[in-house]
Design a protein around this motif. Structure first.
Motif, PDB file in Angstrom:
ATOM      1  N   VAL A 121       0.492  -2.375  15.515  1.00 51.65           N
ATOM      2  CA  VAL A 121      -0.989  -2.105  15.038  1.00 51.65           C
ATOM      3  C   VAL A 121      -0.584  -1.563  13.646  1.00 51.65           C
ATOM      4  O   VAL A 121      -1.509  -1.174  12.788  1.00 51.65           O
ATOM      5  N   MET A 122       0.516  -0.082  13.684  1.00 55.54           N
ATOM      6  CA  MET A 122       0.093   1.002  12.966  1.00 55.54           C
ATOM      7  C   MET A 122       0.535  -0.153  11.865  1.00 55.54           C
ATOM      8  O   MET A 122      -0.120   0.257  10.446  1.00 55.54           O
ATOM      9  N   PHE A 123       1.492  -0.793  11.572  1.00 53.90           N
ATOM     10  CA  PHE A 123       2.190  -1.697  10.695  1.00 53.90           C
ATOM     11  C   PHE A 123       0.749  -2.230   9.705  1.00 53.90           C
ATOM     12  O   PHE A 123       1.060  -2.104   8.459  1.00 53.90           O
ATOM     13  N   ALA A 124       0.299  -2.859  10.654  1.00 49.25           N
ATOM     14  CA  ALA A 124      -0.561  -3.405  10.205  1.00 49.25           C
ATOM     15  C   ALA A 124      -2.008  -2.747   9.392  1.00 49.25           C
ATOM     16  O   ALA A 124      -2.669  -3.696   8.805  1.00 49.25           O
ATOM     17  N   ALA A 125      -2.036  -1.552   9.976  1.00 52.84           N
ATOM     18  CA  ALA A 125      -3.176  -0.361  10.140  1.00 52.84           C
ATOM     19  C   ALA A 125      -2.757   0.168   8.420  1.00 52.84           C
ATOM     20  O   ALA A 125      -4.612   0.262   8.175  1.00 52.84           O
ATOM     21  N   MET A 126      -1.409  -0.614   7.770  1.00 56.01           N
ATOM     22  CA  MET A 126      -1.114   0.176   6.674  1.00 56.01           C
ATOM     23  C   MET A 126      -2.218   0.117   5.391  1.00 56.01           C
ATOM     24  O   MET A 126      -2.592  -1.122   5.338  1.00 56.01           O
ATOM     25  N   PRO A 127      -2.711   1.157   4.474  1.00 50.75           N
ATOM     26  CA  PRO A 127      -3.129   1.085   3.500  1.00 50.75           C
ATOM     27  C   PRO A 127      -2.238   0.266   2.750  1.00 50.75           C
ATOM     28  O   PRO A 127      -1.370  -0.078   2.939  1.00 50.75           O
ATOM     29  N   THR A 128      -2.558   0.126   1.471  1.00 48.03           N
ATOM     30  CA  THR A 128      -1.819  -1.586   0.413  1.00 48.03           C
ATOM     31  C   THR A 128      -1.278  -0.853  -0.734  1.00 48.03           C
ATOM     32  O   THR A 128      -1.225   0.811  -0.648  1.00 48.03           O
ATOM     33  N   ALA A 129      -0.243  -1.461  -0.371  1.00 49.53           N
ATOM     34  CA  ALA A 129       1.092  -0.425  -1.305  1.00 49.53           C
ATOM     35  C   ALA A 129       0.843  -0.771  -2.561  1.00 49.53           C
ATOM     36  O   ALA A 129       0.100  -1.015  -3.838  1.00 49.53           O
ATOM     37  N   SER A 130       0.898   1.162  -2.839  1.00 53.66           N
ATOM     38  CA  SER A 130       1.019   1.189  -4.518  1.00 53.66           C
ATOM     39  C   SER A 130       1.629   0.896  -5.446  1.00 53.66           C
ATOM     40  O   SER A 130       1.711   0.895  -6.839  1.00 53.66           O
ATOM     41  N   SER A 131       2.611   0.033  -5.184  1.00 53.84           N
ATOM     42  CA  SER A 131       4.178  -0.954  -6.128  1.00 53.84           C
ATOM     43  C   SER A 131       2.858  -2.233  -6.312  1.00 53.84           C
ATOM     44  O   SER A 131       2.789  -3.049  -7.641  1.00 53.84           O
ATOM     45  N   ALA A 132       1.551  -2.358  -6.063  1.00 54.45           N
ATOM     46  CA  ALA A 132       0.833  -3.674  -6.608  1.00 54.45           C
ATOM     47  C   ALA A 132       0.199  -3.714  -7.758  1.00 54.45           C
ATOM     48  O   ALA A 132       0.411  -4.164  -8.490  1.00 54.45           O
ATOM     49  N   TYR A 133       0.348  -2.270  -8.393  1.00 55.59           N
ATOM     50  CA  TYR A 133      -0.064  -1.421  -9.911  1.00 55.59           C
ATOM     51  C   TYR A 133       0.419  -2.035 -10.646  1.00 55.59           C
ATOM     52  O   TYR A 133       0.644  -2.801 -11.807  1.00 55.59           O
ATOM     53  N   VAL A 134       2.051  -1.879 -10.160  1.00 57.73           N
ATOM     54  CA  VAL A 134       2.888  -2.129 -10.505  1.00 57.73           C
ATOM     55  C   VAL A 134       3.192  -3.957 -10.843  1.00 57.73           C
ATOM     56  O   VAL A 134       2.946  -4.226 -12.598  1.00 57.73           O
ATOM     57  N   LEU A 135       3.088  -4.082 -10.121  1.00 55.30           N
ATOM     58  CA  LEU A 135       3.461  -5.627 -10.242  1.00 55.30           C
ATOM     59  C   LEU A 135       1.962  -6.426 -11.153  1.00 55.30           C
ATOM     60  O   LEU A 135       2.510  -7.570 -11.484  1.00 55.30           O
ATOM     61  N   ALA A 136       0.843  -6.166 -10.918  1.00 55.02           N
ATOM     62  CA  ALA A 136       0.006  -6.316 -11.360  1.00 55.02           C
ATOM     63  C   ALA A 136       0.013  -6.121 -13.098  1.00 55.02           C
ATOM     64  O   ALA A 136       0.033  -7.348 -14.314  1.00 55.02           O
ATOM     65  N   VAL A 137       1.147  -4.848 -13.513  1.00 51.18           N
ATOM     66  CA  VAL A 137       0.553  -5.128 -14.677  1.00 51.18           C
ATOM     67  C   VAL A 137       1.957  -5.893 -15.256  1.00 51.18           C
ATOM     68  O   VAL A 137       2.095  -6.271 -17.161  1.00 51.18           O
ATOM     69  N   ARG A 138       3.265  -5.811 -14.765  1.00 50.26           N
ATOM     70  CA  ARG A 138       3.911  -6.006 -15.446  1.00 50.26           C
ATOM     71  C   ARG A 138       3.807  -7.178 -14.947  1.00 50.26           C
ATOM     72  O   ARG A 138       4.735  -8.427 -16.044  1.00 50.26           O
ATOM     73  N   MET A 139       3.010  -8.141 -14.824  1.00 46.87           N
ATOM     74  CA  MET A 139       2.867 -10.230 -14.630  1.00 46.87           C
ATOM     75  C   MET A 139       1.308 -10.039 -15.427  1.00 46.87           C
ATOM     76  O   MET A 139       1.405 -11.274 -15.404  1.00 46.87           O
ATOM     77  N   GLY A 140       0.562  -9.178 -16.562  1.00 47.16           N
ATOM     78  CA  GLY A 140      -0.517  -9.334 -16.851  1.00 47.16           C
ATOM     79  C   GLY A 140      -2.007  -9.249 -16.131  1.00 47.16           C
ATOM     80  O   GLY A 140      -2.344 -10.088 -16.179  1.00 47.16           O
ATOM     81  N   GLY A 141      -1.793  -8.957 -15.513  1.00 46.20           N
ATOM     82  CA  GLY A 141      -2.921  -8.797 -14.611  1.00 46.20           C
ATOM     83  C   GLY A 141      -3.852  -8.168 -14.867  1.00 46.20           C
ATOM     84  O   GLY A 141      -3.576  -7.578 -15.728  1.00 46.20           O
ATOM     85  N   ASP A 142      -4.687  -7.871 -14.267  1.00 45.92           N
ATOM     86  CA  ASP A 142      -5.677  -6.477 -13.976  1.00 45.92           C
ATOM     87  C   ASP A 142      -5.833  -5.104 -13.904  1.00 45.92           C
ATOM     88  O   ASP A 142      -5.460  -5.490 -12.387  1.00 45.92           O
ATOM     89  N   GLY A 143      -4.931  -4.642 -14.253  1.00 44.34           N
ATOM     90  CA  GLY A 143      -4.265  -3.681 -14.297  1.00 44.34           C
ATOM     91  C   GLY A 143      -4.752  -2.283 -13.792  1.00 44.34           C
ATOM     92  O   GLY A 143      -4.542  -2.384 -12.189  1.00 44.34           O
ATOM     93  N   PRO A 144      -5.819  -1.752 -14.191  1.00 47.14           N
ATOM     94  CA  PRO A 144      -7.160  -0.579 -13.733  1.00 47.14           C
ATOM     95  C   PRO A 144      -7.671  -1.520 -12.629  1.00 47.14           C
ATOM     96  O   PRO A 144      -8.161  -0.988 -11.602  1.00 47.14           O
ATOM     97  N   TYR A 145      -7.756  -2.769 -12.534  1.00 48.39           N
ATOM     98  CA  TYR A 145      -9.210  -3.255 -10.942  1.00 48.39           C
ATOM     99  C   TYR A 145      -8.197  -2.646 -10.084  1.00 48.39           C
ATOM    100  O   TYR A 145      -8.166  -2.625  -8.785  1.00 48.39           O
ATOM    101  N   VAL A 146      -6.827  -3.257 -10.014  1.00 56.48           N
ATOM    102  CA  VAL A 146      -5.942  -3.487  -8.650  1.00 56.48           C
ATOM    103  C   VAL A 146      -5.341  -1.885  -8.776  1.00 56.48           C
ATOM    104  O   VAL A 146      -5.795  -1.457  -7.492  1.00 56.48           O
ATOM    105  N   ALA A 147      -5.098  -0.955  -9.624  1.00 53.01           N
ATOM    106  CA  ALA A 147      -5.388   0.488  -9.667  1.00 53.01           C
ATOM    107  C   ALA A 147      -6.279   1.464  -8.314  1.00 53.01           C
ATOM    108  O   ALA A 147      -6.064   2.217  -7.477  1.00 53.01           O
ATOM    109  N   GLY A 148      -7.825   0.660  -8.665  1.00 53.58           N
ATOM    110  CA  GLY A 148      -9.092   0.584  -7.965  1.00 53.58           C
ATOM    111  C   GLY A 148      -8.794  -0.063  -6.857  1.00 53.58           C
ATOM    112  O   GLY A 148      -9.239   1.146  -5.764  1.00 53.58           O
ATOM    113  N   LEU A 149      -8.526  -0.584  -6.410  1.00 57.58           N
ATOM    114  CA  LEU A 149      -8.686  -1.203  -5.025  1.00 57.58           C
ATOM    115  C   LEU A 149      -7.383  -0.705  -4.401  1.00 57.58           C
ATOM    116  O   LEU A 149      -7.415  -0.213  -2.809  1.00 57.58           O
TER     117      LEU A 149
END
Length: 298
Positions: A249-277
């Motif tokens: 349950v602890m594992f499932a309740a984790m906040p999202t990964a901060s590296s999501a922003y890095v991946l989004a930027v590196r692959m041409g996604g919407d970096g600011p929106y992901v940073a906000g999420l």
């Protein structure tokens, strides 16, 4: 819940420290971007390799834990992909969908150590070992599909997937790093968690969320409510021990990964929106994580 909030205080204190340093000192975003890349491409892959290759577990003994934890993630991925049917900007959806099912491994390992010591850390290492490739593949697929890039090529270039696969292979073959290197790996692992948590704080920003508030609300509902509830239900159905249930349950309740922003930027996604999420998820996790831990312990 108050006890669990105090238990999580050191981790969220490091996040707050990162925010304070980025806001009120000369260590601005350019510095933290370099630190973030160091953690993502070097320190954290070493930690994943170390924990997955040296974990005190057997894959056979962790089957029920994997079924509950990874099963909840699979359900979360399916629910997150439902966001593509919302009337939302396709680039935002492709970039942000990963925030509904990816998890912050820095916080997971740190909290597991305080919840149940080496046994809990080993269980979380198994979940991370299987969850990282699954979640990264799902995240990369959404972004690659939007950016029209090859999925296999992106997966083979992902340092987290490569490090985890190498660790699992070493563990299955009974291979261990030389004793001389073990203290080095431990120090790198400790550094990756502390620096990773501080980079989460340094990157906190909520701008951009107002553009797609319905999409954001759905993704955060999946991340902080539905996935933990599914994990809890699976843990009960599989008759997990109290420690195993708490870890899942602890594992499932984790906040999202901060590296999501890095991946989004590196692959041409919407970096600011992901940073906000990522920022919103981190703030929500400070409430939802101790809440779910308290519910499981009652």
């Amino acid at each position: 819940m108050w006890h669990n909030a105090l238990l999580l205080f050191p981790d969220f204190a490091l996040i707050a420290l990162g925010l304070a340093l980025s806001q009120w000192t000369s260590l601005k975003r350019d510095v933290w971007s370099a630190v973030e890349r160091l953690v993502y491409y070097v320190l954290f892959p070493v930690l994943l390799f170390s924990t997955s290759s040296r974990g005190h577990y057997t894959l056979g003994g962790a089957v029920a834990v994997l079924l509950a934890g990874i099963g909840a993630l699979v359900c979360g991925i399916a629910l997150a992909y439902a966001a593509f049917w919302l009337k939302a900007d396709r680039r935002c959806a492709a970039s942000g969908v990963q925030c509904a099912f990816r998890f912050n491994s820095y916080i997971a390992l740190a909290v597991a150590d305080r919840l149940g010591g080496a046994q809990a850390v080993s269980l979380v290492a198994v979940l991370i070992a299987f969850g990282v490739p699954l979640c990264n593949a799902a995240a990369v697929w959404a972004l690659a599909r939007h950016a029209q890039r090859g999925l296999l090529r992106e997966l083979l270039r992902n340092p987290l997937i490569l490090a985890t696969a190498a660790g699992l292979l070493a563990h299955s073959l009974g291979l261990r790093p030389p004793e001389l290197l073990l203290p080095v790996l431990d120090r790198i692992g400790n550094a990756s968690i502390a620096m990773g948590l501080m980079t989460v704080g340094a990157g906190l920003q909520l701008r951009g969320l107002h553009r797609e508030w319905r999409l954001s609300a759905w993704l955060m509902t999946v991340r902080h409510l539905l996935i933990p509830l599914i994990a809890w239900g699976l843990a009960v159905a599989l008759h997990l021990t109290p420690l195993q249930t708490m870890v899942v349950v602890m594992f499932a309740a984790m906040p999202t990964a901060s590296s999501a922003y890095v991946l989004a930027v590196r692959m041409g996604g919407d970096g600011p929106y992901v940073a906000g999420l990522v920022s919103l998820s981190t703030l929500l996790g400070a409430v939802s994580l101790p809440l779910f831990l308290g519910l499981v312990q009652t």
